[in-house]
Design an enzyme around this catalytic site. Structure first.
Site, short mmCIF file in Angstrom:
data_model
loop_
_atom_site.label_atom_id
_atom_site.label_comp_id
_atom_site.label_asym_id
_atom_site.label_seq_id
_atom_site.Cartn_x
_atom_site.Cartn_y
_atom_site.Cartn_z
N CYS A 1025 0.83 -1.21 0.00
CA CYS A 1025 0.00 0.00 0.00
C CYS A 1025 0.86 1.25 0.00
O CYS A 1025 0.50 2.29 -0.56
CB CYS A 1025 -0.89 0.04 1.24
SG CYS A 1025 -1.69 -1.51 1.62
N PHE A 1026 1.99 1.15 0.69
CA PHE A 1026 2.82 2.35 0.89
C PHE A 1026 4.22 2.21 0.27
O PHE A 1026 5.09 3.06 0.52
CB PHE A 1026 2.97 2.64 2.40
CG PHE A 1026 1.65 2.72 3.12
CD1 PHE A 1026 0.83 3.83 2.94
CD2 PHE A 1026 1.23 1.69 3.95
CE1 PHE A 1026 -0.39 3.90 3.60
CE2 PHE A 1026 0.01 1.77 4.60
CZ PHE A 1026 -0.80 2.87 4.44
#
Length: 1057
Positions: A1025-1026
């Site tokens: 996600c990051f």
């Protein structure tokens, strides 16, 4: 000098002879041992100019036309001109003009209609006077009608004065007589080589053979296919392609000489003066048939007769009115076709007969006619030199043009020390669009005579070489003079309408001048030049576009690069800061440069890309402007109906938005635009959802909605679940941000879950088990299968998925050929696309097209069919109606290849692709997407493989205990750089959810590495996600290598750490 014709007033200069008419050529004793430079014939008087520049006149002097009060029967010197070196003369009915070597004009005789240009009130002027209003203008030619006069300047300007009863001044129907020279503004910009005048009609001839005529046309003497007088210059279209090099006029008829030595005549023919063996008038130019077997090099018109000289025989031919002996045939009979003038003519290339004294033979130097008299300047055979050739222009009588000789002359003077006349010459040349339009002509094979709407007649290579030879650092004074002339004189005078295609040439050549590319001249020369170009009317701009479209690519690129540099220069100034007082002019400048590029881009697209589309990209744009803000401003302008399609002058108050000119954006900039557009649409969808939710609090009938598009799917049924949700989704909901939830997994979708969703669902949908796509072994690519049991819903879903991926800034793994992206952008697939998908078939098609022999049917044995596999069996499909009966041959092979390509990419998969297309555009349609090139859209969908691993390391950020030089980080990068390419790509997949990088490049891929607790037995953990990597504090390189490889080999599934 030989003379014949009317001698009643002494106009032949033969002295006190008894005859009033001379029927055949007779020697004039006066001219023995004298060389004649020019002869002008009025109705009843004659003017002679000798080689030493002295002027002699004879004939009728009742109106002062001789310029002296001496004898009228034999030539007498005009003493008033004794101090002048006269180079040319012209005579009207009773007035005379003389031109000196300094370009000044003197006039005398009848001035009843202002034909002397002296602005006086006297009826007659008996002594030559200088026309002072022309004293600052260098004149190179003069011509006289009966009561009007014309002059051509070195700067290619045409002046007229005198009577305008029939429009012979070309100044318009409202214009009365003019007593001083008037510039014919409607002809500005055209490069002229000659002016000519008849009784009451006028002509100018351009350097490339175009003729403009005006004035009296009662007999069709303007050659315009009618008998209506013209008050402004009109192009004689029928002679444009005939390579006309010289023109002369009688009272009411006209003769034109071609480069090949042919003669056209038109106008009054009542006495046979047209030479067509008839007495009919001709309103259209007609070639003199009886001269067609000979090469004519000189032609001259009297009042109602015509003379022509043929050097191969040395003979003079004449036709027309003969009542005063002006034909020289020995009789007063009229002649309707060319007839030899009596005399023992000697050809310059011939041999003198041995049995006759050479003094009995005449070697013609030049012929003259006017009024009812004719003259021939000759020499004896032993002194015989080449005769004059009217097809070759005299440089001293021509306008300035930039050429090798002139440049060498200018460069021969030491820098900073050339005389005033040289400075004036440079200034005159570069202040005149006419002079520049006459420069750099394509003289090879006389190509410039083909000048028209499709061909400029310019040798662009000559323009580049000569400009670079002229503009040199060693001669700054020349460069400064040229720049000043362009800035102050040439460009400010440019108009939006132009009289002829020849007046457009400098728009093509001037960008080759190095001064244009000097950033110091951008605001003074390049931008004003661009403003004039942009403001051109539709017709001339269309011609210019045609000319650009046939330029060599490097020459076209030169103009593009010039205005790209201007844009960058202006944007840099903008970034530094523009004072508010200068914003308006800055806007105008930037609009100009971008509008020029827009026109050039339009030309490039129409021609099928003369240069690659990316040559228009201005890569500096992203650094110099805020693209997101620019896009928002552009959207607002569109919403408020601001139109930037018109000229530059109206745009000064409108802030410049680069988005109006999207062709300058490179792929990265376009991606930023698309992302900005998506963010705007997402925000609008979220706002609308919030408004609806607020309303639902007060109005129970209104349902509350989620501000995001939520997909809840099971890994084991990812396709079915996605289809179920997306089938029920409203179109407006596709514009919301996408959030994916995998059933039974705790991960919050901040991007990573979404990435894996796209990866998994595309892998599933493209699986051969569905039979939706055919895999091509040669290319390792897939394409729609024309034999599938799946309905179009699945293809629609794949289109939606691809659209959602782009819309949500996620790379997906699609192994489609470039043809897919072409079709999405409404471009036609080509043979190149077939070569990509089916290399062997594509090569075969190319071999078919390239086959040089005629036996294509026997060699290839093809017809208009294609054989396709259908569940193990083969099936033959016709590519066209009756294709099985249509053999492929040399004439139709291109049609066959086109039909084959069309079948593979269009016809066979039409319904399937239409469903895919509809799904894709349901999410990701719009103007911004259409800005992309197919390969750019492909790179945005699937990413690219332009890996720069050092850039990845450079852009990585660190958290916790880590920093760039931490021991664990140092051994991490050592291990990483030692990994093979496939493992590096696996690492990207492990950390980011994709093994490809965004179109914006490695610099846009921000990785974060943070330290974690625990020991070296733990594996690295990724948060896709990051783009975040949890990296334990390994101390041994080998341990780190093993744990990293172990982690990236097992990278599917999400959980909270």
């Amino acid at each position: 000098m030989l003379c014949w014709g009317n001698a009643s007033y002494g106009q032949l200069g033969l002295g006190g002879i008894d005859e009033e008419i001379v029927l055949e050529p007779r020697r004039s004793d006066f001219f023995v041992n004298k060389k004649v430079r020019d002869v002008g014939c009025g109705l009843r008087h004659t003017v002679f100019v000798l080689d030493d520049g002295t002027v002699y006149t004879c004939g009728c002097n009742d109106l002062g036309q001789l310029g002296h009060e001496k004898s009228r029967k034999k030539p007498e010197q005009v003493v008033a001109l004794d101090a002048q070196n006269i180079v040319a003369v012209a005579c009207g009915e009773a007035h005379t003009l003389a031109l000196n070597d300094k370009g000044q004009v003197y006039a005398w005789g009848l001035d009843s209609d202002g034909q002397l240009g002296l602005q006086g009130s006297e009826e007659c002027i008996r002594v030559p006077r200088n026309i002072k209003s022309l004293s600052d203008i260098q004149i190179v030619q003069v011509a006289c009608g009966y009561y009007h006069s014309l002059a051509l300047s070195k700067a290619s300007e045409v002046f007229c004065w005198g009577q305008n009863k029939y429009g012979q001044l070309g100044l318009g129907i409202d214009c009365q007589k003019q007593t001083s020279p008037q510039l014919i503004k409607s002809l500005l910009g055209i490069p002229f080589m000659q002016v000519a005048a008849g009784g009451a009609h006028s002509f100018v001839l351009t350097l490339s053979g175009a003729i403009f005529g005006w004035g009296r046309n009662k007999f069709g003497q303007l050659g315009l296919n009618d008998e209506n007088d013209r008050y402004v210059p009109n192009l004689l279209k029928s002679l444009r392609s005939q390579k006309i090099v010289y023109i002369c006029c009688g009272e009411d008829h006209t003769a034109a000489l071609t480069k090949e030595g042919g003669v056209f005549t038109f106008g009054a023919g009542g006495y046979g003066q047209l030479g067509h063996n008839s007495t009919s008038h001709e309103i259209n130019p007609r070639k003199v048939f009886e001269l067609m077997g000979s090469i004519v090099t000189q032609v001259a018109c009297g009042r109602q007769h015509t003379s022509a000289f043929v050097p191969s025989s040395g003979r003079i031919y004449s036709f027309g009115l003969g009542g005063n002996g002006q034909l020289g045939t020995g009789s007063t009979s009229n002649r309707k076709s060319p007839f030899t003038v009596k005399g023992n003519w000697f050809s310059y290339n011939g041999q003198c007969p041995q049995d006759i004294g050479s003094e009995d033979y005449f070697c013609v130097k030049r012929i003259f006619s006017g009024g009812d008299q004719s003259f021939s300047h000759y020499s004896s055979p032993q002194n015989c030199g080449p005769p004059d050739d009217f097809r070759c222009s005299d440089p001293s009588k021509q306008i300035w043009t930039v050429n090798e000789a002139l440049i060498q002359k200018w460069l021969s003077y030491p820098s900073g020390r050339f005389p005033v006349e040289i400075a004036n010459e440079i200034d005159g040349t570069f202040s005149s669009s006419g002079c520049l339009n006459g420069s750099f002509l394509a003289i090879s094979n006389d190509d410039h005579y083909r000048t028209g709407t499709r061909f400029s007649g310019v040798d662009m290579n000559a323009a580049r070489l000569l400009f670079h030879k002229l503009i040199q650092p060693d001669h700054p004074q020349i460069s400064q003079q040229v720049a000043a002339s362009l800035e102050k004189n040439l460009i400010p005078k440019l108009t939006s309408s132009l009289p002829d295609v020849e007046a457009l040439r400098f728009y093509l050549t001037l960008p080759e001048c190095p001064l244009m590319s000097d950033c110091n001249n951008f605001t003074t020369i390049a931008i004003p030049f661009g403003t004039a170009l942009v403001n051109l009317e539709k017709a001339p701009l269309k011609v210019l576009e045609n000319w650009w479209s046939v330029l060599e690519p490097p020459l076209f690129l030169k103009i593009v690069e010039l205005f790209k540099e201007v844009v960058v220069h202006l944007l840099k100034l903008y970034k530094i800061g523009i004072p508010p007082s200068e914003r308006r002019i800055f806007n105008s400048f930037l609009h100009t440069a971008l509008k020029v590029l827009e026109i050039l881009h339009r030309v490039n697209e129409k021609t099928g890309q003369l240069i690659q589309y990316d040559k228009f990209y201005i890569h500096e744009v992203q650094e110099l402007i805020d693209i997101r803000n620019d896009y928002i401003n552009w959207v607002q302008q569109q919403a408020y109906g601001v139109d930037v399609s018109h000229g530059v002058t109206e745009l000064a108050d409108i802030p410049v938005t680069i988005c109006t000119y999207p062709f300058v954006f490179d792929a990265q900039a376009k991606t930023t635009l698309l992302q900005t557009d998506a963010v705007l649409q997402m925000q609008m969808a979220i706002d609308q959802a919030h408004r609806q939710n607020v309303s639902s609090l007060f109005l129970p009938v209104i349902e509350s909605v989620n501000p995001c598009l939520i997909l809840v799917v099971r890994r084991e049924n990812i396709v079915g679940d996605a289809m179920e949700v997306l089938r029920k989704t409203k179109n407006i909901d596709y514009k919301k941000p996408l959030k994916v939830i995998f059933v039974g997994e705790d991960a919050v979708d901040a991007g990573g879950v979404r990435k894996e969703f796209f990866l998994l669902i595309m892998r599933e949908l493209l699986d051969p088990k569905y039979g939706m796509f055919r895999y091509y072994e040669d290319s390792r690519l897939i394409w729609f299968s024309d034999k599938t049991f799946e309905d179009s819903d699945l293809f629609h879903l794949i289109g939606v998925i691809c659209g959602l991926a782009i819309y949500n800034f996620t790379i997906v793994d699609l192994h489609f050929p470039l043809a897919l992206y072409k079709k999405l952008l409404k471009r036609k697939p080509s043979l190149d696309d077939l070569k990509e998908l089916m290399p062997a078939v594509g090569r075969s098609m190319q071999q078919l097209l390239d086959y040089p022999e005629d036996d294509i049917e026997e060699t290839f044995c093809l017809n208009f069919t294609i054989t396709v596999e259908n569940f193990g069996a083969t099936e033959v499909k016709e590519l066209v109606l009756n294709g099985a009966d249509t053999a492929v041959n040399r004439q139709n092979r291109q049609e066959f290849v086109d039909a084959y390509v069309d079948y593979i990419f269009n016809k066979s998969v039409a319904s399937l692709f239409d469903a895919f297309h509809a799904g894709f555009h349901k999410v990701c349609g719009g103007k911004v997407l259409l800005l992309f090139q197919p390969n750019e859209l492909q790179a945005m969908v699937i990413g690219n493989t332009n890996y720069d691993w050092k850039e990845l390391e450079k852009n990585t950020e660190y958290k916790g205990e880590y920093w760039a030089d931490h021991p664990t980080i140092k051994i991490f990068w050592e291990v990483f750089h030692e990994l093979p390419l496939e493992k590096k790509k696996q690492f990207l997949l492990f950390l980011t959810g994709s093994d490809r990088i965004p179109i914006l490049g490695m610099k846009s891929l921000k990785l974060v590495i943070q330290s974690t607790g625990g020991g070296e037995s733990y594996l690295p953990v990724s948060h896709t996600c990051f783009n975040l990597l949890d990296l334990p504090k390994y101390t041994e390189k080998e341990t780190l290598r093993c744990k990293l490889i172990q982690a990236i080999d097992h990278n599917e599934g999400f959980s909270l750490i």
